[in-house]
Design a protein around this motif. Structure first.
Motif, PDB file in Angstrom:
ATOM      1  N   ASP A   1       0.839  -1.191   0.000  1.00 39.76           N
ATOM      2  CA  ASP A   1       0.000   0.000   0.000  1.00 39.76           C
ATOM      3  C   ASP A   1       0.879   1.248   0.000  1.00 39.76           C
ATOM      4  O   ASP A   1       2.096   1.165   0.187  1.00 39.76           O
ATOM      5  N   CYS A   2       0.257   2.401  -0.170  1.00 40.73           N
ATOM      6  CA  CYS A   2       0.973   3.673  -0.086  1.00 40.73           C
ATOM      7  C   CYS A   2       0.347   4.545   0.983  1.00 40.73           C
ATOM      8  O   CYS A   2      -0.858   4.464   1.238  1.00 40.73           O
TER       9      CYS A   2
ATOM     10  N   LYS B   1      -1.400   8.415   6.340  1.00 38.11           N
ATOM     11  CA  LYS B   1      -2.749   8.137   5.863  1.00 38.11           C
ATOM     12  C   LYS B   1      -2.683   7.347   4.568  1.00 38.11           C
ATOM     13  O   LYS B   1      -1.957   7.711   3.649  1.00 38.11           O
ATOM     14  N   GLU B   2      -3.449   6.261   4.487  1.00 35.12           N
ATOM     15  CA  GLU B   2      -3.417   5.427   3.287  1.00 35.12           C
ATOM     16  C   GLU B   2      -3.974   6.179   2.087  1.00 35.12           C
ATOM     17  O   GLU B   2      -5.001   6.847   2.155  1.00 35.12           O
ATOM     18  N   ILE B   3      -3.276   6.058   0.956  1.00 36.78           N
ATOM     19  CA  ILE B   3      -3.693   6.662  -0.301  1.00 36.78           C
ATOM     20  C   ILE B   3      -3.505   5.639  -1.414  1.00 36.78           C
ATOM     21  O   ILE B   3      -2.790   4.645  -1.243  1.00 36.78           O
ATOM     22  N   ALA B   4      -4.118   5.876  -2.536  1.00 35.59           N
ATOM     23  CA  ALA B   4      -3.906   4.999  -3.693  1.00 35.59           C
ATOM     24  C   ALA B   4      -2.517   5.263  -4.265  1.00 35.59           C
ATOM     25  O   ALA B   4      -2.119   6.418  -4.433  1.00 35.59           O
ATOM     26  N   CYS B   5      -1.783   4.222  -4.555  1.00 35.88           N
ATOM     27  CA  CYS B   5      -0.421   4.391  -5.081  1.00 35.88           C
ATOM     28  C   CYS B   5      -0.420   5.146  -6.412  1.00 35.88           C
ATOM     29  O   CYS B   5       0.547   5.847  -6.728  1.00 35.88           O
TER      30      CYS B   5
ATOM     31  N   LYS C   1       5.712   4.151   0.070  1.00 38.47           N
ATOM     32  CA  LYS C   1       5.164   2.811  -0.093  1.00 38.47           C
ATOM     33  C   LYS C   1       5.425   2.028   1.191  1.00 38.47           C
ATOM     34  O   LYS C   1       6.480   2.164   1.807  1.00 38.47           O
ATOM     35  N   VAL C   2       4.454   1.227   1.588  1.00 35.90           N
ATOM     36  CA  VAL C   2       4.597   0.419   2.793  1.00 35.90           C
ATOM     37  C   VAL C   2       5.457  -0.802   2.485  1.00 35.90           C
ATOM     38  O   VAL C   2       5.054  -1.686   1.734  1.00 35.90           O
ATOM     39  N   LEU C   3       6.654  -0.818   3.077  1.00 35.61           N
ATOM     40  CA  LEU C   3       7.574  -1.941   2.877  1.00 35.61           C
ATOM     41  C   LEU C   3       7.456  -2.983   3.979  1.00 35.61           C
ATOM     42  O   LEU C   3       7.947  -4.104   3.837  1.00 35.61           O
ATOM     43  N   GLY C   4       6.830  -2.592   5.076  1.00 31.22           N
ATOM     44  CA  GLY C   4       6.669  -3.527   6.183  1.00 31.22           C
ATOM     45  C   GLY C   4       5.799  -2.923   7.268  1.00 31.22           C
ATOM     46  O   GLY C   4       5.667  -1.703   7.379  1.00 31.22           O
ATOM     47  N   LEU C   5       5.184  -3.786   8.061  1.00 33.82           N
ATOM     48  CA  LEU C   5       4.381  -3.396   9.221  1.00 33.82           C
ATOM     49  C   LEU C   5       4.921  -4.192  10.399  1.00 33.82           C
ATOM     50  O   LEU C   5       4.689  -5.398  10.498  1.00 33.82           O
ATOM     51  N   VAL C   6       5.663  -3.527  11.268  1.00 36.39           N
ATOM     52  CA  VAL C   6       6.438  -4.232  12.290  1.00 36.39           C
ATOM     53  C   VAL C   6       6.206  -3.613  13.663  1.00 36.39           C
ATOM     54  O   VAL C   6       5.561  -2.564  13.807  1.00 36.39           O
ATOM     55  N   LYS C   7       6.759  -4.251  14.693  1.00 40.97           N
ATOM     56  CA  LYS C   7       6.625  -3.752  16.059  1.00 40.97           C
ATOM     57  C   LYS C   7       7.702  -2.729  16.405  1.00 40.97           C
ATOM     58  O   LYS C   7       7.458  -1.786  17.154  1.00 40.97           O
TER      59      LYS C   7
ATOM     60  N   GLY D   1       8.136   2.965   5.741  1.00 41.48           N
ATOM     61  CA  GLY D   1       7.891   3.667   4.494  1.00 41.48           C
ATOM     62  C   GLY D   1       9.132   3.745   3.625  1.00 41.48           C
ATOM     63  O   GLY D   1      10.232   4.009   4.109  1.00 41.48           O
ATOM     64  N   GLY D   2       8.949   3.519   2.349  1.00 45.48           N
ATOM     65  CA  GLY D   2      10.045   3.601   1.400  1.00 45.48           C
ATOM     66  C   GLY D   2       9.643   4.356   0.154  1.00 45.48           C
ATOM     67  O   GLY D   2       8.514   4.861   0.042  1.00 45.48           O
ATOM     68  N   LYS D   3      10.537   4.426  -0.783  1.00 45.59           N
ATOM     69  CA  LYS D   3      10.287   5.158  -2.025  1.00 45.59           C
ATOM     70  C   LYS D   3       9.160   4.515  -2.816  1.00 45.59           C
ATOM     71  O   LYS D   3       9.091   3.295  -2.969  1.00 45.59           O
ATOM     72  N   VAL D   4       8.264   5.370  -3.330  1.00 48.62           N
ATOM     73  CA  VAL D   4       7.152   4.863  -4.135  1.00 48.62           C
ATOM     74  C   VAL D   4       7.627   4.408  -5.496  1.00 48.62           C
ATOM     75  O   VAL D   4       8.386   5.151  -6.143  1.00 48.62           O
TER      76      VAL D   4
END
Length: 220
Positions: free
Chosen positions: A163-164, A170-174, A183-189, A217-220
């Motif tokens: 996702d972006c 805030k989530e947006i359309a890529c 861009k979401v590269l991971g969802l971690v603790k 977050g990383g480069k789109v």
């Protein structure tokens, strides 16, 4: 997203004195916005309503992957009920069945989930049109049409890898992402768990039940 194969349609079961109810959960389309430590700002997805009405599903509370459902015309605007997958009223198919939870953040459906519906059971003769009941499980549903806001990058559903997000998480359309988006590269603790390509680890405020506290977050 690979959609699970359909399971054979099962005969409808009478609810008897136990009625199983579908309640639209207010956990779809979670967004996280704020300052440098991002506050948890739960918002519903497009087309959802803040009310949580319900409707009899006729399945006795038992849902399986591949089962179908759709809006209940007798319980608008947020009521849902079970339909056979070839019925005209069917609009979604169950991708996954999760246990019910009183903590909305604890429900994490797979990528490709377009809507999340909580199934509750009501004892007695009540029709459940005012909500309530005992939560039994949660249905992660995917639209039967080609409209899939829950696909990675589409801008809807729960936040997943691919996702972006904006600079305020805030989530947006890529497809509409700009130079200041990620861009979401991971969802971690922990931030230390983010992959090497992460340029903006976004620390979220604590939320009970949520399986991650950092958006990598990383480069789109």
């Amino acid at each position: 997203m690979t959609q699970p194969g359909s399971t054979p349609n099962r005969p409808r079961r009478g609810a008897g004195c136990l009625q199983s109810l579908l309640v639209l959960a207010v956990i779809l389309g979670l967004g996280y916005g704020a300052s440098k430590i991002f506050g948890d700002e739960s918002s519903e997805s497009k087309g959802s309503s803040s009310s949580s009405s319900s409707a009899s599903d006729g399945k006795g509370g038992s849902w399986e992957i591949g089962d179908c459902g759709g809006p209940d015309p007798e319980n608008k605007p947020d009521g849902y009920r079970a339909f056979d997958c070839d019925e005209q009223g069917a609009t979604f198919k169950a991708l996954k069945i999760e246990d019910a939870s009183f903590l909305p953040n604890a429900i994490q459906c797979p990528a490709g989930t377009d809507l999340i519906i909580q199934v509750s059971r009501v004892f007695g003769s009540g029709d459940g049109k005012k909500g309530g009941g005992i939560p039994t499980n949660t249905v992660c549903g995917r639209n039967l049409t080609g409209d899939h806001p829950g696909d990675a990058g589409a801008g809807g559903g729960q936040l997943v890898e691919g996702d972006c997000v904006s600079a305020t998480a805030k989530e947006i359309a890529c497809a509409s992402a700009g130079a200041n988006d990620f861009k979401v590269l991971g969802l971690v603790k922990e931030k230390t768990e983010c992959p090497a390509a992460t340029t903006e680890p976004m620390q979220l405020m604590m939320a009970m039940g949520r399986p991650y506290d950092v958006i990598c977050g990383g480069k789109v």
